[in-house]
Design a protein around this motif. Structure first.
Motif, short mmCIF file in Angstrom:
data_model
loop_
_atom_site.label_atom_id
_atom_site.label_comp_id
_atom_site.label_asym_id
_atom_site.label_seq_id
_atom_site.Cartn_x
_atom_site.Cartn_y
_atom_site.Cartn_z
N VAL A 176 23.86 -1.33 59.88
CA VAL A 176 22.89 -0.43 59.13
C VAL A 176 22.73 0.87 59.56
O VAL A 176 22.19 0.98 60.91
CB VAL A 176 21.39 -0.96 58.77
N PRO A 177 23.56 1.98 59.20
CA PRO A 177 23.86 3.37 60.02
C PRO A 177 22.42 3.83 60.16
O PRO A 177 22.05 4.59 61.17
CB PRO A 177 24.79 4.08 59.03
N ASP A 178 21.44 3.76 59.23
CA ASP A 178 20.13 4.38 59.36
C ASP A 178 19.52 3.93 60.79
O ASP A 178 18.64 4.49 61.13
CB ASP A 178 19.28 4.21 58.23
N ALA A 179 19.66 2.71 61.00
CA ALA A 179 18.88 2.01 62.31
C ALA A 179 19.60 2.77 63.51
O ALA A 179 18.87 2.68 64.57
CB ALA A 179 19.36 0.58 62.31
N ARG A 180 20.80 3.62 63.39
CA ARG A 180 21.07 4.16 64.59
C ARG A 180 20.95 5.60 64.75
O ARG A 180 21.11 6.32 65.79
CB ARG A 180 22.60 4.19 64.60
N ARG A 181 20.17 6.10 63.47
CA ARG A 181 19.73 7.55 63.76
C ARG A 181 18.66 7.84 64.75
O ARG A 181 17.66 6.97 65.00
CB ARG A 181 19.38 8.09 62.32
N PRO A 182 18.43 9.14 65.37
CA PRO A 182 17.40 9.50 66.43
C PRO A 182 16.04 9.33 65.58
O PRO A 182 15.77 9.53 64.37
CB PRO A 182 17.62 10.77 66.78
N GLY A 183 15.30 8.50 66.43
CA GLY A 183 13.80 8.26 65.77
C GLY A 183 13.63 7.28 64.99
O GLY A 183 12.63 6.83 64.61
N ALA A 184 14.64 6.34 64.67
CA ALA A 184 14.52 5.14 63.76
C ALA A 184 13.70 4.09 64.40
O ALA A 184 13.61 4.29 65.77
CB ALA A 184 15.84 4.78 63.41
N ARG A 185 12.89 3.43 63.56
CA ARG A 185 12.10 2.27 64.02
C ARG A 185 12.39 1.15 63.20
O ARG A 185 12.83 1.43 62.02
CB ARG A 185 10.61 2.45 64.09
N LEU A 186 12.41 -0.14 63.85
CA LEU A 186 12.68 -1.36 63.05
C LEU A 186 11.49 -2.16 63.11
O LEU A 186 10.77 -2.50 64.31
CB LEU A 186 14.00 -1.91 63.67
N SER A 187 10.90 -2.53 62.10
CA SER A 187 9.76 -3.49 62.03
C SER A 187 10.30 -4.77 61.73
O SER A 187 11.00 -4.92 60.67
CB SER A 187 8.92 -2.68 60.96
N PHE A 188 9.57 -5.67 62.40
CA PHE A 188 10.13 -7.18 62.10
C PHE A 188 9.06 -8.09 61.42
O PHE A 188 7.77 -7.75 62.14
CB PHE A 188 10.78 -7.76 63.33
N ALA A 189 8.97 -8.69 60.53
CA ALA A 189 8.00 -9.76 59.79
C ALA A 189 8.79 -11.06 59.58
O ALA A 189 9.90 -11.06 59.34
CB ALA A 189 7.48 -9.28 58.65
N LEU A 190 7.92 -11.97 59.87
CA LEU A 190 8.27 -13.37 59.40
C LEU A 190 7.57 -13.77 58.06
O LEU A 190 6.44 -13.36 57.80
CB LEU A 190 7.65 -14.45 60.39
N VAL A 191 8.38 -14.18 57.17
CA VAL A 191 7.86 -14.53 55.93
C VAL A 191 8.13 -16.07 55.59
O VAL A 191 9.25 -16.59 55.94
CB VAL A 191 8.85 -13.85 54.84
N PHE A 192 6.97 -16.75 55.09
CA PHE A 192 7.09 -18.30 55.03
C PHE A 192 6.11 -18.63 54.07
O PHE A 192 5.09 -17.94 53.80
CB PHE A 192 6.80 -18.92 56.45
N PRO A 193 6.31 -19.78 53.63
CA PRO A 193 5.44 -20.35 52.49
C PRO A 193 4.01 -20.96 53.04
O PRO A 193 4.11 -21.50 54.11
CB PRO A 193 6.01 -21.29 51.58
N ASP A 194 2.75 -20.60 52.48
CA ASP A 194 1.82 -21.33 53.27
C ASP A 194 1.77 -22.67 52.34
O ASP A 194 2.53 -23.22 51.77
CB ASP A 194 0.55 -20.68 53.06
N ARG A 195 0.59 -23.34 52.42
CA ARG A 195 0.66 -24.77 51.78
C ARG A 195 0.46 -24.76 50.49
O ARG A 195 0.75 -25.67 49.74
CB ARG A 195 -0.93 -25.34 52.40
N SER A 196 -0.11 -23.55 49.84
CA SER A 196 -0.17 -23.42 48.38
C SER A 196 1.06 -23.07 47.81
O SER A 196 1.20 -22.96 46.46
CB SER A 196 -1.28 -22.36 47.88
N VAL A 221 3.65 -15.71 52.99
CA VAL A 221 2.80 -15.15 53.87
C VAL A 221 3.78 -14.04 54.63
O VAL A 221 4.95 -14.61 55.05
CB VAL A 221 2.02 -15.94 54.90
N VAL A 222 3.18 -12.86 54.90
CA VAL A 222 4.19 -12.17 55.51
C VAL A 222 3.31 -11.69 56.90
O VAL A 222 2.11 -11.19 56.96
CB VAL A 222 4.38 -10.77 54.82
N ASN A 223 3.76 -11.73 58.06
CA ASN A 223 3.19 -11.69 59.20
C ASN A 223 3.96 -10.95 60.17
O ASN A 223 5.15 -11.15 60.64
CB ASN A 223 3.24 -13.13 59.86
N VAL A 224 3.69 -9.63 60.22
CA VAL A 224 4.31 -8.43 60.87
C VAL A 224 4.29 -8.92 62.52
O VAL A 224 3.28 -9.41 63.23
CB VAL A 224 3.72 -7.33 60.99
N VAL A 225 5.41 -9.16 63.07
CA VAL A 225 5.56 -9.45 64.64
C VAL A 225 5.90 -8.40 65.68
O VAL A 225 5.53 -8.64 66.88
CB VAL A 225 6.33 -10.68 64.70
#
Length: 79
Positions: free
Chosen positions: A17-37, A41-45
């Motif tokens: 992803v070229p945008d990830a190489r630009r100066p000042g770029a940040r990458l935000s990671f989240a785990l996504v998984f189903p709950d019991r229902s 659920v999105v959990n930013v890690v």
């Protein structure tokens, strides 16, 4: 890949992803998984600096430390 760090994943994203190489770029990671229902659920890690940025506190976090389990989705946002 449970022992993969967010920095390792960020390097892979920056290759694709070229945008990830630009100066000042940040990458935000989240785990996504189903709950019991069945609702997802999105959990930013963590947030890291993009390629070439300064290392931060979340760079060395491993997926297993974030609660990753086989079958979880990983969401990555380039900001």
């Amino acid at each position: 890949w449970p022992d993969c760090t967010l920095r390792d994943l960020g390097a892979l994203v920056a290759e694709a992803v070229p945008d990830a190489r630009r100066p000042g770029a940040r990458l935000s990671f989240a785990l996504v998984f189903p709950d019991r229902s069945g609702a997802y659920v999105v959990n930013v890690v963590g947030v890291i600096a993009g390629s070439g940025g300064a290392a931060g506190g979340d760079d060395a976090k491993q997926l297993q430390d974030c609660g990753y389990e086989a079958g979880d989705y990983l969401d990555v946002a380039v900001q």
